[in-house]
Design a protein around this motif. Structure first.
Motif, PDB file in Angstrom:
ATOM      1  N   ALA A  35      13.397  43.055 -28.417  1.00  0.00           N
ATOM      2  CA  ALA A  35      13.465  42.376 -27.120  1.00  0.00           C
ATOM      3  C   ALA A  35      13.256  43.331 -25.945  1.00  0.00           C
ATOM      4  N   SER A  36      13.795  44.564 -26.016  1.00  0.00           N
ATOM      5  CA  SER A  36      13.736  45.471 -24.870  1.00  0.00           C
ATOM      6  C   SER A  36      12.635  46.520 -25.007  1.00  0.00           C
ATOM      7  N   LYS A  37      11.770  46.335 -25.994  1.00  0.00           N
ATOM      8  CA  LYS A  37      10.755  47.334 -26.255  1.00  0.00           C
ATOM      9  C   LYS A  37       9.392  46.879 -25.763  1.00  0.00           C
ATOM     10  N   GLN A  38       8.681  47.803 -25.123  1.00  0.00           N
ATOM     11  CA  GLN A  38       7.323  47.505 -24.690  1.00  0.00           C
ATOM     12  C   GLN A  38       6.403  47.501 -25.907  1.00  0.00           C
ATOM     13  N   HIS A  39       5.547  46.480 -26.000  1.00  0.00           N
ATOM     14  CA  HIS A  39       4.656  46.373 -27.151  1.00  0.00           C
ATOM     15  C   HIS A  39       3.215  46.660 -26.761  1.00  0.00           C
ATOM     16  N   VAL A  40       2.544  47.463 -27.575  1.00  0.00           N
ATOM     17  CA  VAL A  40       1.109  47.689 -27.454  1.00  0.00           C
ATOM     18  C   VAL A  40       0.507  47.555 -28.848  1.00  0.00           C
ATOM     19  N   GLU A  41      -0.781  47.336 -28.887  1.00  0.00           N
ATOM     20  CA  GLU A  41      -1.416  47.211 -30.197  1.00  0.00           C
ATOM     21  C   GLU A  41      -1.439  48.545 -30.938  1.00  0.00           C
ATOM     22  N   VAL A  42      -1.705  49.619 -30.201  1.00  0.00           N
ATOM     23  CA  VAL A  42      -1.824  50.935 -30.838  1.00  0.00           C
ATOM     24  C   VAL A  42      -1.099  51.988 -30.004  1.00  0.00           C
ATOM     25  N   VAL A  43      -0.313  52.822 -30.687  1.00  0.00           N
ATOM     26  CA  VAL A  43       0.261  54.014 -30.070  1.00  0.00           C
ATOM     27  C   VAL A  43      -0.425  55.227 -30.671  1.00  0.00           C
ATOM     28  N   VAL A  44      -0.975  56.069 -29.801  1.00  0.00           N
ATOM     29  CA  VAL A  44      -1.585  57.334 -30.210  1.00  0.00           C
ATOM     30  C   VAL A  44      -0.603  58.444 -29.849  1.00  0.00           C
ATOM     31  N   ILE A  45      -0.254  59.280 -30.810  1.00  0.00           N
ATOM     32  CA  ILE A  45       0.748  60.322 -30.593  1.00  0.00           C
ATOM     33  C   ILE A  45       0.059  61.676 -30.535  1.00  0.00           C
ATOM     34  N   GLY A  46      -0.035  62.252 -29.339  1.00  0.00           N
ATOM     35  CA  GLY A  46      -0.686  63.538 -29.141  1.00  0.00           C
ATOM     36  C   GLY A  46      -1.836  63.430 -28.173  1.00  0.00           C
ATOM     37  N   GLY A  47      -1.828  64.293 -27.141  1.00  0.00           N
ATOM     38  CA  GLY A  47      -2.828  64.218 -26.084  1.00  0.00           C
ATOM     39  C   GLY A  47      -3.773  65.397 -26.034  1.00  0.00           C
ATOM     40  N   GLY A  48      -4.157  65.921 -27.206  1.00  0.00           N
ATOM     41  CA  GLY A  48      -5.196  66.943 -27.261  1.00  0.00           C
ATOM     42  C   GLY A  48      -6.562  66.291 -27.346  1.00  0.00           C
ATOM     43  N   GLN A  49      -7.565  67.066 -27.766  1.00  0.00           N
ATOM     44  CA  GLN A  49      -8.914  66.505 -27.816  1.00  0.00           C
ATOM     45  C   GLN A  49      -9.033  65.363 -28.820  1.00  0.00           C
ATOM     46  N   ALA A  50      -8.240  65.415 -29.899  1.00  0.00           N
ATOM     47  CA  ALA A  50      -8.310  64.346 -30.896  1.00  0.00           C
ATOM     48  C   ALA A  50      -7.704  63.050 -30.342  1.00  0.00           C
ATOM     49  N   GLY A  51      -6.541  63.162 -29.691  1.00  0.00           N
ATOM     50  CA  GLY A  51      -5.913  61.972 -29.119  1.00  0.00           C
ATOM     51  C   GLY A  51      -6.748  61.346 -28.019  1.00  0.00           C
ATOM     52  N   LEU A  52      -7.351  62.186 -27.177  1.00  0.00           N
ATOM     53  CA  LEU A  52      -8.194  61.665 -26.102  1.00  0.00           C
ATOM     54  C   LEU A  52      -9.471  61.048 -26.666  1.00  0.00           C
ATOM     55  N   SER A  53     -10.018  61.634 -27.724  1.00  0.00           N
ATOM     56  CA  SER A  53     -11.197  61.047 -28.372  1.00  0.00           C
ATOM     57  C   SER A  53     -10.857  59.684 -28.953  1.00  0.00           C
ATOM     58  N   MET A  54      -9.680  59.589 -29.542  1.00  0.00           N
ATOM     59  CA  MET A  54      -9.233  58.307 -30.093  1.00  0.00           C
ATOM     60  C   MET A  54      -9.068  57.279 -28.985  1.00  0.00           C
ATOM     61  N   SER A  55      -8.506  57.698 -27.876  1.00  0.00           N
ATOM     62  CA  SER A  55      -8.328  56.787 -26.749  1.00  0.00           C
ATOM     63  C   SER A  55      -9.670  56.269 -26.245  1.00  0.00           C
ATOM     64  N   TYR A  56     -10.662  57.144 -26.184  1.00  0.00           N
ATOM     65  CA  TYR A  56     -11.982  56.735 -25.686  1.00  0.00           C
ATOM     66  C   TYR A  56     -12.570  55.611 -26.540  1.00  0.00           C
ATOM     67  N   VAL A  57     -12.543  55.780 -27.864  1.00  0.00           N
ATOM     68  CA  VAL A  57     -13.145  54.760 -28.719  1.00  0.00           C
ATOM     69  C   VAL A  57     -12.305  53.492 -28.743  1.00  0.00           C
ATOM     70  N   LEU A  58     -10.990  53.620 -28.611  1.00  0.00           N
ATOM     71  CA  LEU A  58     -10.147  52.431 -28.542  1.00  0.00           C
ATOM     72  C   LEU A  58     -10.431  51.632 -27.274  1.00  0.00           C
ATOM     73  N   GLN A  59     -10.679  52.343 -26.177  1.00  0.00           N
ATOM     74  CA  GLN A  59     -11.045  51.650 -24.939  1.00  0.00           C
ATOM     75  C   GLN A  59     -12.360  50.902 -25.111  1.00  0.00           C
ATOM     76  N   GLN A  60     -13.329  51.541 -25.756  1.00  0.00           N
ATOM     77  CA  GLN A  60     -14.611  50.882 -25.981  1.00  0.00           C
ATOM     78  C   GLN A  60     -14.463  49.642 -26.844  1.00  0.00           C
ATOM     79  N   ALA A  61     -13.510  49.687 -27.769  1.00  0.00           N
ATOM     80  CA  ALA A  61     -13.290  48.559 -28.675  1.00  0.00           C
ATOM     81  C   ALA A  61     -12.373  47.490 -28.088  1.00  0.00           C
ATOM     82  N   GLY A  62     -11.761  47.785 -26.943  1.00  0.00           N
ATOM     83  CA  GLY A  62     -10.891  46.803 -26.298  1.00  0.00           C
ATOM     84  C   GLY A  62      -9.509  46.693 -26.906  1.00  0.00           C
ATOM     85  N   LEU A  63      -9.051  47.729 -27.617  1.00  0.00           N
ATOM     86  CA  LEU A  63      -7.707  47.697 -28.188  1.00  0.00           C
ATOM     87  C   LEU A  63      -6.702  48.252 -27.175  1.00  0.00           C
TER      88      LEU A  63
END
Length: 429
Positions: free
Chosen positions: A4-32
């Motif tokens: 009830a008190s938790k924010q929900h998202v479809e995907v959580v990416v853990i880590g903000g290095g080049q791999a995490g940012l690369s993952m974020s880019y493709v997830l944005q393109q896919a609309g997740l």
């Protein structure tokens, strides 16, 4: 488990290095819908855990991040530390990921419905899927014997080293001859410090051979496209130590034998401390010879490729022949007499995933996966060495890994959403 008190998202990416940012880019393109959780600040390791003279050991053209392949004017050069940080900051700006910095993930668990519950230092979240992009280098390895060494000896890990001037006067013992150890030993040597190097089993590779960067030859030969499943060593290749070489000053070999001629003291594997003397295995000659054999073997494979393809080069085949031979194995070094004031531990890191409650790890704490996809539905890894190819843990392969994983995440999300809709549909009258 209440959500009830938790924010929900479809995907959580853990880590903000080049791999995490690369993952974020493709997830944005896919609309997740997703967030990226970073315990420090994005790209923290590149900004704060490299020495001042650090350069890439791979040529700039291999930087193939999504949204921003290498955009400079020196594709065959090697970016220095600050140049690399500037490039990565441009990459981060292009991605514009939904990052929450300064957020430590404390625990990740799943409930009976397969929903992920993520407890953090900044509140709790739920997610349908989780991508771990924090890499595999978490806890600096420093052996227990370090605790018994005299307090007068300054000890740091390679992640803490910046430059020679910040160290106390005196000799420096570098423990480990992998990429970091060899390059730090060279940096200290060039600064005029007396260096003692305890070697390991790291192989070496030529920087240039027959008129071209060895990396470029190996890329032509398809080496960097070989998957872990196609490699002769299979998944065991993930445990291999990287070859030592440098991109410094335009790129060159690192030749430990030449360093010895110039005054660096070389030893075998360091194994102990008896209260007065440091103890080493009598395997320096083996370590040097094994590294040289790898160097020559790689060049021999390049020779065979050149001949097979009918390539004409201005420079013919050659074999590295040692310029320095070990007079005798030295297995002990009196610490007080040596003048060593600093020890730099360059023996790597170990993974730390205790916060992730999932049965996906082997006995050494490394995740088990197939190209980043684990047996636990909705749980993935990216940015690990040899996740799929040699480039997976570097800038040359992370884009392909992110794109591959994104397809799996989209498919899983569609299946999960359809299943939930079906379960919520009213029963027929």
């Amino acid at each position: 488990m209440s959500t009830a008190s938790k924010q929900h998202v479809e995907v959580v990416v853990i880590g903000g290095g080049q791999a995490g940012l690369s993952m974020s880019y493709v997830l944005q393109q896919a609309g997740l819908n997703h967030i990226v959780l970073e315990k420090n600040t994005i790209l923290h390791g590149w900004k704060h855990e490299r020495w001042d003279s650090f350069t890439l050991v791979t040529p700039n053209w291999q930087c193939d991040l999504p949204a921003l392949p290498y955009d400079g004017d020196d594709p065959h050069g090697f970016m220095k530390g600050q140049e690399l940080v500037a490039y990565l900051e441009r990459f981060a700006s292009k991605v514009n990921a939904p990052v929450r910095e300064g957020v430590t993930v404390k625990q990740v668990v799943t409930d009976e419905q397969g929903l992920y519950h993520i407890a953090t230092s900044d509140g709790d979240y739920t997610a349908d899927q989780v991508v771990v992009s924090s890499g595999g280098y978490h806890i600096p390895v420093i052996p227990r014997m370090a605790e018994r060494l005299p307090e007068t000896v300054h000890q740091i890990h390679s992640a803490q080293y910046k430059h020679a001037a910040e160290l106390p006067d005196g000799g420096v013992l570098v423990v480990g001859s992998g990429q970091s150890g060899a390059q730090i030993a060279e940096d200290l040597h060039l600064e005029g410090r007396q260096v003692f190097l305890a070697t390991g089993d790291a192989p070496r590779v030529a920087r240039f051979y027959r008129g071209k960067d060895v990396v470029e030859w190996l890329d032509d030969m398809g080496y960097y496209q070989i998957s872990v499943n196609e490699h002769p060593l299979g998944s065991n290749v993930r445990q291999n130590t990287n070859h030592y070489v440098t991109g410094r000053d335009g790129g060159r070999d690192i030749d430990l034998r030449q360093f010895a001629i110039e005054g660096m003291e070389l030893y075998g594997l360091m194994t102990g401390w008896d209260g007065t003397q440091l103890i080493f295995e009598p395997n320096l000659n083996h370590n040097l010879q094994s590294a040289d054999d790898t160097y020559n073997n790689i060049n021999t494979r390049i020779d065979a490729w050149i001949e097979k393809q009918g390539i004409e080069t201005d420079i013919g085949p050659s074999v590295y022949r040692p310029v320095w031979q070990l007079p005798e194995e030295r297995t002990r070094l009196n610490l007080a007499d040596s003048g060593i004031s600093t020890i730099i531990w360059c023996i790597g890191f170990r993974p730390e995933f205790s916060w992730l409650d999932a049965a996906v790890f082997n006995g050494q704490g490394h995740p088990k996966h197939e190209r980043g996809v684990t047996l636990q539905p909705g749980l993935y890894f990216i940015g690990l060495p040899w996740l799929h190819t040699w480039g997976s843990g570097r800038f040359s392969g992370v884009r392909q890994d992110a794109e591959y994983l994104c397809e799996r995440l989209v498919s899983y999300q569609q299946q999960r959403d359809a299943s939930q809709q079906q379960a919520a549909a009213p029963l027929p009258a």
